[in-house]
Design a protein around this motif. Sequence first.
Motif, PDB file in Angstrom:
ATOM      1  N   TYR A 150      49.099  33.167   8.627  1.00 27.77           N
ATOM      2  CA  TYR A 150      47.672  32.947   8.404  1.00 27.77           C
ATOM      3  C   TYR A 150      47.466  31.705   7.553  1.00 27.77           C
ATOM      4  O   TYR A 150      48.191  31.483   6.582  1.00 27.77           O
ATOM      5  N   VAL A 151      46.467  30.935   7.923  1.00 27.61           N
ATOM      6  CA  VAL A 151      46.127  29.739   7.171  1.00 27.61           C
ATOM      7  C   VAL A 151      44.617  29.513   7.301  1.00 27.61           C
ATOM      8  O   VAL A 151      44.001  29.945   8.270  1.00 27.61           O
ATOM      9  N   ILE A 152      44.035  28.867   6.329  1.00 28.06           N
ATOM     10  CA  ILE A 152      42.620  28.502   6.373  1.00 28.06           C
ATOM     11  C   ILE A 152      42.535  27.014   6.699  1.00 28.06           C
ATOM     12  O   ILE A 152      43.128  26.189   6.016  1.00 28.06           O
ATOM     13  N   LEU A 153      41.822  26.685   7.767  1.00 28.65           N
ATOM     14  CA  LEU A 153      41.609  25.299   8.155  1.00 28.65           C
ATOM     15  C   LEU A 153      40.312  24.840   7.506  1.00 28.65           C
ATOM     16  O   LEU A 153      39.266  25.462   7.708  1.00 28.65           O
ATOM     17  N   CYS A 154      40.387  23.776   6.714  1.00 29.60           N
ATOM     18  CA  CYS A 154      39.237  23.327   5.922  1.00 29.60           C
ATOM     19  C   CYS A 154      38.912  21.866   6.185  1.00 29.60           C
ATOM     20  O   CYS A 154      39.771  21.079   6.566  1.00 29.60           O
ATOM     21  N   ARG A 155      37.668  21.532   5.929  1.00 26.36           N
ATOM     22  CA  ARG A 155      37.259  20.131   5.849  1.00 26.36           C
ATOM     23  C   ARG A 155      37.295  19.783   4.361  1.00 26.36           C
ATOM     24  O   ARG A 155      36.790  20.547   3.536  1.00 26.36           O
ATOM     25  N   VAL A 156      37.892  18.647   4.027  1.00 27.35           N
ATOM     26  CA  VAL A 156      38.105  18.295   2.625  1.00 27.35           C
ATOM     27  C   VAL A 156      37.590  16.885   2.357  1.00 27.35           C
ATOM     28  O   VAL A 156      37.849  15.965   3.125  1.00 27.35           O
ATOM     29  N   ILE A 157      36.875  16.732   1.257  1.00 29.18           N
ATOM     30  CA  ILE A 157      36.487  15.414   0.759  1.00 29.18           C
ATOM     31  C   ILE A 157      37.578  15.014  -0.234  1.00 29.18           C
ATOM     32  O   ILE A 157      37.726  15.651  -1.283  1.00 29.18           O
ATOM     33  N   MET A 158      38.361  14.012   0.110  1.00 31.17           N
ATOM     34  CA  MET A 158      39.463  13.607  -0.762  1.00 31.17           C
ATOM     35  C   MET A 158      38.968  12.826  -1.986  1.00 31.17           C
ATOM     36  O   MET A 158      39.562  12.905  -3.044  1.00 31.17           O
TER      37      MET A 158
END
Length: 108
Positions: free
Chosen positions: A24-32
Amino acid sequence: MHAYTFLIFCSASYCDVDENGVRYVILCRVIMGNVEAIYPGSKQAHPSCESYDSGVDDLNDPRHYVVWGTKKNTHVYPLYAVSFKISSEAGGNCLINWCFFIPFFGSI
């Protein structure tokens, strides 16, 4: 091993695994944001100064990304919960048998 295959295998190795071998993993959108270099073996757990939002292992060719804990609520947006199983017949390669994407949020 192709670079992308290595990255997939590396990510899969960090996942939680249940008793049936499902990962299981959470796919995220990230602001670097403003990124600093964090070198392999570093024990750094916080930004070196307040102006940094995140860190990478190599500024020119990053493979590992870190978002500092102080930015997790403002810079990380979870998109999907992903579950998948890696084949036991993969022979050291990352062969995914199946994968499910469950959206966190409906259309807003």
